[in-house]
Design an enzyme around this catalytic site. Sequence first.
Site, PDB file in Angstrom:
ATOM      1  N   LEU A 120       0.821  -1.200   0.000  1.00  0.00           N
ATOM      2  CA  LEU A 120       0.000   0.000   0.000  1.00  0.00           C
ATOM      3  C   LEU A 120       0.865   1.264   0.000  1.00  0.00           C
ATOM      4  O   LEU A 120       1.881   1.322   0.690  1.00  0.00           O
ATOM      5  CB  LEU A 120      -0.875  -0.006   1.263  1.00  0.00           C
ATOM      6  CG  LEU A 120      -1.786   1.200   1.440  1.00  0.00           C
ATOM      7  CD1 LEU A 120      -3.018   1.043   0.569  1.00  0.00           C
ATOM      8  CD2 LEU A 120      -2.163   1.349   2.886  1.00  0.00           C
ATOM      9  N   HIS A 121       0.464   2.248  -0.772  1.00  0.00           N
ATOM     10  CA  HIS A 121       1.143   3.545  -0.759  1.00  0.00           C
ATOM     11  C   HIS A 121       0.179   4.636  -1.191  1.00  0.00           C
ATOM     12  O   HIS A 121      -0.606   4.452  -2.104  1.00  0.00           O
ATOM     13  CB  HIS A 121       2.401   3.526  -1.635  1.00  0.00           C
ATOM     14  CG  HIS A 121       2.180   3.038  -3.036  1.00  0.00           C
ATOM     15  ND1 HIS A 121       2.023   1.697  -3.347  1.00  0.00           N
ATOM     16  CD2 HIS A 121       2.085   3.705  -4.201  1.00  0.00           C
ATOM     17  CE1 HIS A 121       1.854   1.567  -4.650  1.00  0.00           C
ATOM     18  NE2 HIS A 121       1.876   2.779  -5.194  1.00  0.00           N
ATOM     19  N   GLN A 122       0.241   5.748  -0.483  1.00  0.00           N
ATOM     20  CA  GLN A 122      -0.600   6.915  -0.755  1.00  0.00           C
ATOM     21  C   GLN A 122       0.197   7.902  -1.592  1.00  0.00           C
ATOM     22  O   GLN A 122       1.290   8.310  -1.206  1.00  0.00           O
ATOM     23  CB  GLN A 122      -1.000   7.562   0.577  1.00  0.00           C
ATOM     24  CG  GLN A 122      -1.536   8.974   0.457  1.00  0.00           C
ATOM     25  CD  GLN A 122      -3.031   8.997   0.336  1.00  0.00           C
ATOM     26  OE1 GLN A 122      -3.620   8.157  -0.316  1.00  0.00           O
ATOM     27  NE2 GLN A 122      -3.647   9.947   0.965  1.00  0.00           N
TER      28      GLN A 122
END
Length: 180
Positions: free
Chosen positions: A139-141
Amino acid sequence: MDDFEIEASGSLPGVPDAFQRLWTPHRMVYIEGEGKPTGDHDCPFCTSPQRSDEDGLIVARGEHAFVVMNLFPYSPGHLLVCPYRHVSDYTDLTVDETREVAELTQQAMRVVRGVSKPHGFNLGMNQGDVAGAGIAAHLHQHVVPRWKGDMNFMPVIGQTRAVPQLLGDARRILAEAWRG
């Protein structure tokens, strides 16, 4: 390229000419999917925090998450906020990870505003390959600074983005501003 094409273009591929082409062969790695992780051991979001901030392109570190430069930025100062833990789905984050990803995203926006005065931001997470996640397993924003008129024909026709700042330079400036 045959003689007609060389004569018509006035130059060889990769050689500057009147059209001022922007050659970005380094992007072929991203386009062709080379170097995409096959497991936790080669995940760039897992290995980056094990390096120095400069080598890992890390701007800031928290307890549960960190901020890193995007290796293939959409615009100067494109940051990624990642949990340290190798987790793919937003709903699998712990309460502490969720809080820190949100707080680091807010601080990233403040820092980028102070450094480069963008007119706005795109924020987002692509969940899964089908949703456009380049590295779906971790996951990465995205925190993407935007300026009026920053998108032109280049991404549409040339499938190229001109990013006027080297990643190392951008990382250094943002990291210094982050620390205040």
